[in-house]
Design a protein around this motif. Sequence first.
Motif, PDB file in Angstrom:
ATOM      1  N   LEU A 276      -0.811  -1.009  22.168  1.00  0.00           N
ATOM      2  CA  LEU A 276      -0.994  -1.548  20.820  1.00  0.00           C
ATOM      3  C   LEU A 276      -0.450  -2.967  20.743  1.00  0.00           C
ATOM      4  O   LEU A 276       0.395  -3.359  21.551  1.00  0.00           O
ATOM      5  N   SER A 277      -0.935  -3.716  19.757  1.00  0.00           N
ATOM      6  CA  SER A 277      -0.603  -5.144  19.743  1.00  0.00           C
ATOM      7  C   SER A 277      -0.142  -5.692  18.397  1.00  0.00           C
ATOM      8  O   SER A 277       0.171  -6.870  18.293  1.00  0.00           O
ATOM      9  N   TYR A 297      -6.362   1.826  37.484  1.00  0.00           N
ATOM     10  CA  TYR A 297      -6.274   1.728  36.031  1.00  0.00           C
ATOM     11  C   TYR A 297      -6.603   0.316  35.560  1.00  0.00           C
ATOM     12  O   TYR A 297      -6.235  -0.661  36.203  1.00  0.00           O
ATOM     13  N   GLU A 298      -7.269   0.250  34.409  1.00  0.00           N
ATOM     14  CA  GLU A 298      -7.498  -1.016  33.722  1.00  0.00           C
ATOM     15  C   GLU A 298      -6.650  -1.024  32.458  1.00  0.00           C
ATOM     16  O   GLU A 298      -6.568  -0.010  31.750  1.00  0.00           O
ATOM     17  N   LEU A 299      -6.031  -2.133  32.177  1.00  0.00           N
ATOM     18  CA  LEU A 299      -5.132  -2.242  31.028  1.00  0.00           C
ATOM     19  C   LEU A 299      -5.844  -2.965  29.886  1.00  0.00           C
ATOM     20  O   LEU A 299      -6.335  -4.079  30.061  1.00  0.00           O
ATOM     21  N   GLU A 300      -5.917  -2.311  28.729  1.00  0.00           N
ATOM     22  CA  GLU A 300      -6.563  -2.888  27.557  1.00  0.00           C
ATOM     23  C   GLU A 300      -5.583  -2.866  26.383  1.00  0.00           C
ATOM     24  O   GLU A 300      -4.668  -2.047  26.333  1.00  0.00           O
ATOM     25  N   THR A 301      -5.804  -3.758  25.433  1.00  0.00           N
ATOM     26  CA  THR A 301      -4.974  -3.824  24.233  1.00  0.00           C
ATOM     27  C   THR A 301      -5.853  -3.653  23.003  1.00  0.00           C
ATOM     28  O   THR A 301      -6.960  -4.210  22.935  1.00  0.00           O
ATOM     29  N   ILE A 302      -5.374  -2.871  22.035  1.00  0.00           N
ATOM     30  CA  ILE A 302      -6.138  -2.666  20.808  1.00  0.00           C
ATOM     31  C   ILE A 302      -5.262  -2.979  19.593  1.00  0.00           C
ATOM     32  O   ILE A 302      -4.027  -2.915  19.668  1.00  0.00           O
ATOM     33  N   SER A 303      -5.938  -3.281  18.508  1.00  0.00           N
ATOM     34  CA  SER A 303      -5.261  -3.552  17.239  1.00  0.00           C
ATOM     35  C   SER A 303      -5.588  -2.428  16.264  1.00  0.00           C
ATOM     36  O   SER A 303      -6.745  -2.244  15.876  1.00  0.00           O
ATOM     37  N   LEU A 304      -4.573  -1.647  15.913  1.00  0.00           N
ATOM     38  CA  LEU A 304      -4.793  -0.566  14.962  1.00  0.00           C
ATOM     39  C   LEU A 304      -5.239  -1.102  13.609  1.00  0.00           C
ATOM     40  O   LEU A 304      -6.115  -0.547  12.958  1.00  0.00           O
ATOM     41  N   LYS A 305      -4.644  -2.200  13.187  1.00  0.00           N
ATOM     42  CA  LYS A 305      -4.975  -2.759  11.882  1.00  0.00           C
ATOM     43  C   LYS A 305      -6.443  -3.149  11.796  1.00  0.00           C
ATOM     44  O   LYS A 305      -7.128  -2.879  10.801  1.00  0.00           O
TER      45      LYS A 305
END
Length: 377
Positions: A276-277, A297-305
Amino acid sequence: FLICSYLAVCLGVLVLTAIGMFISEVTPNPVMAALLLYAFYVILILMRIVEAVSGQGGFYYFLHNISIYNIYSDIVSGIVRSGNIVFVLVLIILFFNLTWLGIIFNRIVPVRRLIGIVIMTLSSVVICAVFYANSVTMDFTPEKLLTLSSKTISILNDVDKDTRIYYIGRISNANATYQEFLKLYEKQNDYISVEYVDINDNSSIKTKYLNGITMINDASILVVCEDNYIYLDSDEYISTIKESDYEYRSILEIENQLSEAIYYTNNAEKKYIYTLSDNKESGFSERMINKLHQKGYELETISLKENLSTLESTIPDKCDVLIINSPEEDYSDDEINALSSYIDDGAIFKKNVYLCHRYTNQRPNYIQQYNKLLCSL
């Protein structure tokens, strides 16, 4: 290993003696003979310099294979090639015979003497070419670095996609052990190829595969197969051992890591780790990211908002692992509910959720949020 050092010294002394005697025989003036011998030594040094700037190609390999200095260094390192041994022995015999011809047949017609020299030289070239083409490498390295394990051989034999191994650095800077070791991978499977890349000259490699790495060390390795790639930092497989107050020894421990990288880039489907970011969550070190890549593994970032304000699912379906990594700010109630719903929907039975809470001592609110998520688990 000690035997290799003795062998290298004996061959080196003999070939230099043979060449020195030949130069003395063809030059009646002792001073001129000494100058010619020193000139020969300078040529040996210049060959190393030309080799270093010649790049990767046939001319480089030609200079590298006929260099007495390289052959001596390889044998001392425990890399004994039958082609190199025959080449040095042929040089010794050739120059001793040329010296003998000059002494014994000095009164013979120069044409006949020239014919003898040409015949011996051509015979030597043919013999060396045949043995170099069928050269066998014997592994006398202390750690048996040039003997692949049965596990590695099995992995390499199963490779059925074009796989490229990039060595980060110029080929002239790579020591003989590296070069010979990587050749084993090329010989084991035609789908595997090795390329030496100086990222200062080839920015496309850095931009495409190494853009997120701030410190790229020489002698590191990049394995690429289709869209999958893994970067192996040289700091991870080169260790230095102190054997005495004045002596250090470097140990190369790369086989397992390189073989696993080839396996994962060829066989493993991508797995996705999401973080999360929005609330100043902690990131991962380059070393950690590289370790994750090694495991596919691939690393991804998501924005909950952002996702809460759209119709998209809060957490993507392809997420295999969700890591909530020590946020410095509290989550909103909507974000906590979204995370709880993700867990309650049964994702935990097929995926992993990790909660890291390094800052909870300073933030009591997060302890409550953390406990709420734990209850969902």
